[in-house]
Enzyme design. Sequence first.
Site, PDB file in Angstrom:
ATOM      1  N   CYS A 126       0.824  -1.223   0.000  1.00 35.50           N
ATOM      2  CA  CYS A 126       0.000   0.000   0.000  1.00 35.50           C
ATOM      3  C   CYS A 126       0.856   1.271   0.000  1.00 35.50           C
ATOM      4  O   CYS A 126       0.614   2.196  -0.777  1.00 35.50           O
ATOM      5  CB  CYS A 126      -0.944   0.006   1.193  1.00 35.50           C
ATOM      6  N   HIS A 234      -2.879   6.179   4.887  1.00 35.19           N
ATOM      7  CA  HIS A 234      -1.420   6.310   5.064  1.00 35.19           C
ATOM      8  C   HIS A 234      -0.977   7.678   4.539  1.00 35.19           C
ATOM      9  O   HIS A 234      -1.449   8.122   3.492  1.00 35.19           O
ATOM     10  CB  HIS A 234      -0.680   5.229   4.277  1.00 35.19           C
TER      11      HIS A 234
HETATM   12  C1  2RA Z   1       0.969  -2.054   6.653  1.00 34.46           C
HETATM   13  N1  2RA Z   1       1.747  -1.842   4.361  1.00 34.46           N
HETATM   14  O1  2RA Z   1       0.538  -0.881   6.554  1.00 34.46           O
HETATM   15  C2  2RA Z   1       1.530  -2.769   5.463  1.00 34.46           C
HETATM   16  C3  2RA Z   1       0.673  -3.925   5.054  1.00 34.46           C
HETATM   17  N2  2RA Z   1      -0.631  -3.530   4.686  1.00 34.46           N
HETATM   18  O2  2RA Z   1       0.955  -2.710   7.717  1.00 34.46           O
END
Ligand code: 2RA
Length: 331
Positions: A126, A234
Amino acid sequence: MKVAVVGATGLVGSVMLKVLAERNFPVTELIPVASAKSAGKELEFKGKKYKVVTVDEAIAMKPDVALFSAGGSTSQEQAPRFAEAGIVVIDNSSAWRMDPTKKLVVPEVNADTLTPEDKIIANPNCSTIQMVVVLKPLHEKYKIKRVVVSTYQSVTGTGVKAVEQLMNERQGIEGPMAYPYPIDLNVIPQIDVFQDNGYTKEEMKMILETKKIMGDDSIRVTATTVRIPVMGGHSESINLEFENDFDLAEVRSLLAQQEGVLVVDDPANLVYPMPKDAHEKDEVLVGRIRRDESQDKALNLWVVADNLRKGAATNAVQIAEYMLKNGLLPA
Ligand code: 2RA
């Protein structure tokens, strides 16, 4: 089209179902797949109920495509079985990402590398996906020499147990721990396990996957990935150093024209991307666009995306959409 979703009862799997419905992917029959303990349960998709089946049952039902989000070991074991049965697999785990015989695809960046021979296609991590969508137009125009990225990743990237830990801590309730430390009112500078070089697996994913997707090993990448007490989305602080100088207005324009990117950048009016703005969106939001005044030909950016959508489910569905549109999946 008969579509299997392997891991349909998980966090990403359920978002895959949502995105397939929202984007009107031409599903004529859904085949939700989960472990034996979930088999038999019923899931609703576009107003119709479907029974959750096992992997063996799913293969026998001959889907045209299988979207996997069931962990690396399941994918290692099962993806080849689906592929051998003539079923195209788009896998969200890390199992195949760095396999030199498998494509690692973000449609806005490198979908054109896909061919009819590709039967197992890897969905990137991601935090990598949201970054390379932004890098693409800038690399093409100015040639990126180096990427320095720090991430601020939500607990949904870990899964349900981490969401529960954050919720419990916020309510002062003792509960199972997904992390080695409390996450509420804290940040944890570790995502996944540490490697011998002192980087975590998550950091190495960003470094290695970026080079593969961009198709340019000359791009130097370093990363620090951090878990923060945010429920979804994120965020990334990205510093880019280019071979060639750039004009800031042109950078904005290139980003605004990039498919899958929304420029959210008006600091005078306190407008910049935040996880709450990316929630349930398929685009990557970019803001805080400014020259790095400490270094020639260098740029700072702030990038935010919904890690369950563009960071996982939507990217996988977009790969399937591209393949369908380009005759790489049966219409
Ligand atoms: C996380 N990118 O954010 C990793 C797996 N989704 O934990």
